[in-house]
Design a protein around this motif. Structure first.
Motif, PDB file in Angstrom:
ATOM      1  N   HIS A  68       0.832  -1.210   0.000  1.00  0.00           N
ATOM      2  CA  HIS A  68       0.000   0.000   0.000  1.00  0.00           C
ATOM      3  C   HIS A  68       0.868   1.262   0.000  1.00  0.00           C
ATOM      4  N   ALA A 109      11.684   3.313  -6.778  1.00  0.00           N
ATOM      5  CA  ALA A 109      11.410   3.219  -8.217  1.00  0.00           C
ATOM      6  C   ALA A 109      12.707   3.303  -9.014  1.00  0.00           C
ATOM      7  N   VAL A 136       6.459  -8.026 -11.335  1.00  0.00           N
ATOM      8  CA  VAL A 136       5.773  -7.185 -10.349  1.00  0.00           C
ATOM      9  C   VAL A 136       6.066  -7.695  -8.939  1.00  0.00           C
ATOM     10  N   PHE A 183       3.031   1.545  -3.330  1.00  0.00           N
ATOM     11  CA  PHE A 183       2.311   1.281  -4.582  1.00  0.00           C
ATOM     12  C   PHE A 183       2.787   2.167  -5.737  1.00  0.00           C
ATOM     13  N   PRO A 184       3.037   3.460  -5.533  1.00  0.00           N
ATOM     14  CA  PRO A 184       3.515   4.287  -6.655  1.00  0.00           C
ATOM     15  C   PRO A 184       4.807   3.748  -7.269  1.00  0.00           C
ATOM     16  N   ASN A 190       9.258   6.476  -2.201  1.00  0.00           N
ATOM     17  CA  ASN A 190       8.831   5.754  -3.402  1.00  0.00           C
ATOM     18  C   ASN A 190       9.704   6.070  -4.602  1.00  0.00           C
ATOM     19  N   ILE A 211       5.951   0.617  -7.075  1.00  0.00           N
ATOM     20  CA  ILE A 211       5.667  -0.680  -7.697  1.00  0.00           C
ATOM     21  C   ILE A 211       4.968  -0.484  -9.037  1.00  0.00           C
ATOM     22  N   PHE A 212       4.042   0.480  -9.099  1.00  0.00           N
ATOM     23  CA  PHE A 212       3.314   0.750 -10.339  1.00  0.00           C
ATOM     24  C   PHE A 212       4.261   1.257 -11.426  1.00  0.00           C
ATOM     25  N   VAL A 213       5.120   2.201 -11.075  1.00  0.00           N
ATOM     26  CA  VAL A 213       6.046   2.778 -12.063  1.00  0.00           C
ATOM     27  C   VAL A 213       6.986   1.712 -12.610  1.00  0.00           C
ATOM     28  N   THR A 214       7.563   0.909 -11.730  1.00  0.00           N
ATOM     29  CA  THR A 214       8.520  -0.102 -12.176  1.00  0.00           C
ATOM     30  C   THR A 214       7.827  -1.213 -12.974  1.00  0.00           C
ATOM     31  N   SER A 215       6.599  -1.557 -12.586  1.00  0.00           N
ATOM     32  CA  SER A 215       5.845  -2.573 -13.341  1.00  0.00           C
ATOM     33  C   SER A 215       5.511  -2.058 -14.731  1.00  0.00           C
ATOM     34  N   PHE A 216       5.106  -0.788 -14.805  1.00  0.00           N
ATOM     35  CA  PHE A 216       4.788  -0.184 -16.088  1.00  0.00           C
ATOM     36  C   PHE A 216       6.023  -0.134 -16.979  1.00  0.00           C
TER      37      PHE A 216
END
Length: 543
Positions: free
Chosen positions: A18, A119, A95, A21-22, A115, A24-29
């Motif tokens: 939680h 990232a 992810v 998340f930012p 974050n 995790i989202f950036v690296t997954s993208f």
């Protein structure tokens, strides 16, 4: 390490996801952007024929010590090759990998990383170009990412357990490390580099740590590694008897002291230059840049420690601990060299420790700056962030150029293989379905936007002989035959002796698409697709 073992670690991980998340989202993208098209395709890669056309095969993985790879493929359902399912797992595990390693890092520093820093760490890792040659072997790409996860989980359990010494957690941590080693031996080097990085974070956080506690922790880490490596060795001795005999390692690797010294003296300088300063394709100067910024950050950290805080000068404990930190960082900088020095293997695909080392070096530099008292520390941190983002951009540029190059090679291969097949089918329609021997090597064709074609599996096409494997005239012909079969076009495969005789006869034949480049000799259709290296013909076929 600060903190204690939580009985509700599930909630800790959930909370971490939680909060992070930012990142995790950036690296997954970024992972999907970089690898999405590459992994969702029907390209014919090196060894694809051996795996896809032989569903359920364990290949040569048992004899070469990769029994964990076989186990995980059975567990995940990838033993029967399904390229698109493997691609989905690759994204999913990437992810999960970002979550595991960011959780490990936060545990090392008490959750103080932002974050943006997390990232940058994972972006430096996932965009390093050398990974592309490993993921080129698409049929094991998700298992390799899973291996990174295993190392991350093992180190998380290890560093949570330091100071508590709960044996069930130690055993679980050892087992996960052992499994990682058995997926791909390069994870031994990944473990060592990452462990050095984690230990450095813990020491920076508590530079006054008492010696008895410090050396107990060092001993505990060494015990953990030795147990995992010993267990891997014992299990490897057991499982290596399964499957066909393979000289994959014995013919390429020598662990004798003389061989290691020779590699350090003879091969070491050139490999050091390639690894640290780049080859323009798979290796970039980011390792040298990361090392330089870490050295600068260490200097500023020591200035703060021994000059601004003058009382520390007389504290032997701080001096010794600072020396250990310096030694740890120096070893971390050179740790990516370890595997190649020990084995003599220099392929980009085995350098799994380089990307994680680059990421750790940058992160350590940032963390050292946070422990200095300079008024310009914020400016220095922003400058370091800019340098790291520049490296991410540079790595991504190189990575995308590699993928573009392979796209061009693949398209060029498709066009020429189709033309060859058209000419070949006309001969077969006249002469009958005879065995077909593809002889010679047709170089890959690219354009000015492509990467330089350095020696690599990545830049080989089925129209090129694999000169790394002897006899090349056999494996080259087999590779192209499997290429056609992969796309549903089946040609009868000749015997080893027939291929050898065909290669000798083809020396004086013209090269396709010239007239008479396809001939029928002694009941075999010979297709000369390129020049023949006559030195390779000295290898007689096996009975």
């Amino acid at each position: 390490m600060k903190g204690s073992i939580s009985k509700t670690w599930y909630h800790d991980v959930k909370k971490h996801i939680h909060q992070s998340f930012p990142a995790i989202f950036v690296t997954s993208f970024l992972t999907i952007l970089c690898y999405g098209k590459y992994i969702f395709n029907t390209y014919f890669y090196q060894d694809t024929g051996a795996v896809v056309l032989n569903q359920g095969t364990t290949y040569n993985w048992f004899p070469i010590g990769r029994f964990g790879l076989v186990f995980i493929r059975e567990l995940l359902g990838t033993a029967n090759a399904n390229p698109y399912y493997t691609a989905v797992l690759f994204i999913f595990f990437s992810v999960a990998n970002a979550i595991v390693w960011s959780f490990l890092l936060q545990r090392c520093v008490g959750g103080k990383f932002t974050n943006s820093i997390l990232a940058i760490f994972y972006s430096l890792f996932i965009t390093y170009p050398a990974l592309s040659e490993q993921f080129y072997f698409q049929f094991q790409s998700c298992e390799i990412v899973f291996g990174y996860i295993l190392v991350g989980v093992s180190l998380t359990l290890l560093f949570i357990n330091i100071g508590h010494k709960k044996w069930p957690i130690l055993i679980l941590s050892v087992l996960t490390a052992t499994l990682a080693f058995s997926v791909y031996q390069s994870f031994v080097n990944v473990y060592i580099s990452a462990c050095l990085g984690c230990f450095a974070f813990c020491l920076i956080e508590d530079i006054r740590k008492p010696w008895n506690k410090l050396f107990t922790e060092i001993g505990f880490i060494l015990l953990h590694f030795c147990l995992a490596f010993l267990l891997y060795g014992l299990l490897n001795a057991l499982f290596s008897t399964y499957g066909p005999d393979s000289d994959y390692f014995s013919s390429r690797v020598s662990l004798s002291l003389g061989a290691i010294i020779n590699r350090i003296v003879v091969d070491g300088p050139a490999f050091f230059e390639r690894l640290f300063f780049g080859d323009g394709v798979f290796f970039l100067p980011t390792l040298a840049i990361a090392s330089a910024v870490l050295i600068i950050a260490l200097g500023l950290f020591y200035v703060t420690l021994f000059i601004d805080n003058k009382t520390h000068v007389f504290e032997a404990q701080v001096i010794i601990n600072s020396g250990i930190l310096l030694l740890n960082c120096v070893v971390l900088i050179f740790s990516p060299l370890l595997l190649s020095v020990m084995t003599g293997l220099y392929d980009a695909r085995i350098q799994l420790a380089v990307p994680i080392s680059v990421a750790y070096l940058f992160l350590l530099a940032f963390w050292l700056l946070q422990h200095t008292h300079f008024s310009a520390v914020r400016l220095l941190s922003l400058l370091l962030g800019a340098v790291s983002l520049f490296c991410v951009a540079h790595q991504t540029n190189s990575l995308m150029r590699i993928f573009y190059t392979y796209d061009i090679i693949n398209e060029n291969t498709t066009i020429r293989a189709t033309q060859i097949s058209y000419d070949l089918d006309k001969v077969i329609s006249e002469e009958g379905n005879l065995p077909v021997a593809f002889i010679g090597s047709m170089e890959a064709k690219t354009n000015a936007a492509c990467s330089p074609l350095v020696p690599s599996y990545f830049f080989m096409s089925p129209l090129m002989q694999n000169e790394r494997i002897s006899p090349a005239y056999f494996y080259g012909s087999a590779w192209l035959t499997d290429y056609y079969k992969y796309y549903g076009i089946t040609y009868q495969f000749p015997t080893d002796a027939q291929i050898h005789d065909a290669a000798i006869y083809a020396v004086d034949m013209p090269v396709w698409p010239s007239k008479d480049s396809i001939q029928v000799v002694d009941g075999v259709i010979i297709v000369k697709i390129g020049p023949v290296d006559e030195t390779l013909l000295m290898t007689e076929p096996e009975d």
